[in-house]
Design a protein around this motif. Structure first.
Motif, PDB file in Angstrom:
ATOM      1  N   ALA A  13       0.824  -1.207   0.000  1.00  5.79           N
ATOM      2  CA  ALA A  13       0.000   0.000   0.000  1.00  5.79           C
ATOM      3  C   ALA A  13       0.856   1.255   0.000  1.00  5.79           C
ATOM      4  O   ALA A  13       0.542   2.234  -0.683  1.00  5.79           O
ATOM      5  CB  ALA A  13      -0.932  -0.009   1.207  1.00  5.79           C
ATOM      6  N   LEU A  14       1.944   1.258   0.745  1.00  8.60           N
ATOM      7  CA  LEU A  14       2.823   2.424   0.756  1.00  8.60           C
ATOM      8  C   LEU A  14       3.406   2.682  -0.631  1.00  8.60           C
ATOM      9  O   LEU A  14       3.525   3.831  -1.074  1.00  8.60           O
ATOM     10  CB  LEU A  14       3.937   2.244   1.789  1.00  8.60           C
ATOM     11  N   ASP A  15       3.754   1.619  -1.337  1.00  9.10           N
ATOM     12  CA  ASP A  15       4.232   1.779  -2.719  1.00  9.10           C
ATOM     13  C   ASP A  15       3.130   2.363  -3.604  1.00  9.10           C
ATOM     14  O   ASP A  15       3.383   3.224  -4.451  1.00  9.10           O
ATOM     15  CB  ASP A  15       4.676   0.425  -3.286  1.00  9.10           C
ATOM     16  N   GLU A  16       1.895   1.895  -3.389  1.00  9.59           N
ATOM     17  CA  GLU A  16       0.779   2.363  -4.216  1.00  9.59           C
ATOM     18  C   GLU A  16       0.510   3.845  -4.014  1.00  9.59           C
ATOM     19  O   GLU A  16       0.168   4.557  -4.967  1.00  9.59           O
ATOM     20  CB  GLU A  16      -0.480   1.562  -3.866  1.00  9.59           C
ATOM     21  N   TYR A  17       0.658   4.336  -2.782  1.00  8.08           N
ATOM     22  CA  TYR A  17       0.327   5.734  -2.491  1.00  8.08           C
ATOM     23  C   TYR A  17       1.534   6.653  -2.520  1.00  8.08           C
ATOM     24  O   TYR A  17       1.399   7.851  -2.212  1.00  8.08           O
ATOM     25  CB  TYR A  17      -0.397   5.828  -1.153  1.00  8.08           C
ATOM     26  N   GLU A  18       2.673   6.143  -2.900  1.00  2.86           N
ATOM     27  CA  GLU A  18       3.865   6.994  -3.050  1.00  2.86           C
ATOM     28  C   GLU A  18       3.568   8.118  -4.042  1.00  2.86           C
ATOM     29  O   GLU A  18       3.129   7.884  -5.166  1.00  2.86           O
ATOM     30  CB  GLU A  18       5.046   6.160  -3.557  1.00  2.86           C
TER      31      GLU A  18
END
Length: 250
Positions: free
Chosen positions: A104-109
């Motif tokens: 998720a952190l990669d997705e919202y970067e």
């Protein structure tokens, strides 16, 4: 820390550091710190386990910390009021959901939330309904200048017609807003109305390098509706409406 716990604000990459002036919930405001576990971390602050939470100042602190973090790093907001027993409990949560949080952190970067919230001008809306609906216009004529009790039945029917018309208009406006901003956003979430005069209420996820385009499109939507509704654009914000699957239970 037997009488204290940790209030958890959000999940972030492990290299994130809170600013020196970051303030958490509580009275006085607590210091915000980080619990790290491998490549993940959680923004936390100490809080008394019996301390009541939910004051306006607490909500403001929660939002300001997350929104400020989102401006410089990806963050997964954790539901307001989530308190755990201590650092070990935070580490356990990060371990248990590591892959999901990391993905998720990669997705919202590099992505931020904007929310567009509008309210109809009541008189302008009623005029529009009466202009479009002959039955409503006729009822309005029947009640105009008559005592409320003597025209009670007509007033009830008119109110029902207007209420239905507002719901339909709201659905149309939300749909048109989503269509108008789809080209400059990557996702959207229509929120339920917070009042009977809500016109639009939609959250958008926006790539950071397209913020200016998005704001321009939102302003054009608003310009086309001057006089009918008042609109507020809130943001940039943390992606509250887009990470519910990653929120921790309180």
């Amino acid at each position: 820390m037997a009488d204290n716990g940790l209030f958890v604000y959000g999940i972030v990459p492990s290299d994130v550091e809170p600013t020196s002036d970051a303030e958490g919930v509580g009275d006085p405001p607590a210091e915000v710190t980080v619990v790290r576990r491998g490549d993940l971390a959680a923004l936390v602050s100490e809080v008394g386990l019996g301390e009541p939470l939910g004051r306006p100042a607490d909500l403001t602190a929660y939002q300001e910390l997350l929104d400020g973090t989102a401006a410089v790093a990806p963050v997964l907001p954790v539901r307001f009021g989530t308190v755990v027993t201590g650092p070990d409990a935070v580490a356990d949560l990060l371990d248990a959901h590591h892959d999901r949080f990391a993905e998720a952190l990669d997705e919202y970067e590099g992505r931020l939330q904007y929310t567009l919230h509008g309210r109809f001008d009541e008189q302008a809306l009623i005029r529009a309904v009466l202009a479009d609906n002959p039955a409503a216009a006729e009822l309005a004529g029947q009640v105009r200048g008559r005592p409320e009790q003597a025209s009670r039945e007509q007033r009830i029917r008119l109110g029902e017609i207007i209420s239905q018309a507002v719901e339909l208009r709201r659905e149309t406006e939300n749909r048109e807003l989503v269509d108008a901003l789809a080209g400059t956003s990557v996702a959207n979430a229509v929120r339920p109305p917070s009042s009977e005069l809500d016109s639009v209420h939609v959250a958008f996820l926006v790539d950071g390098d397209r913020e200016d385009e998005f704001v321009d499109a939102a302003e054009e939507f608003a310009r086309q509706r001057i006089g009918l509704m008042r609109l507020r654009l809130l943001g940039p914000l943390a992606p509250y409406d887009f990470v519910s699957a990653h929120q921790l239970a309180g």
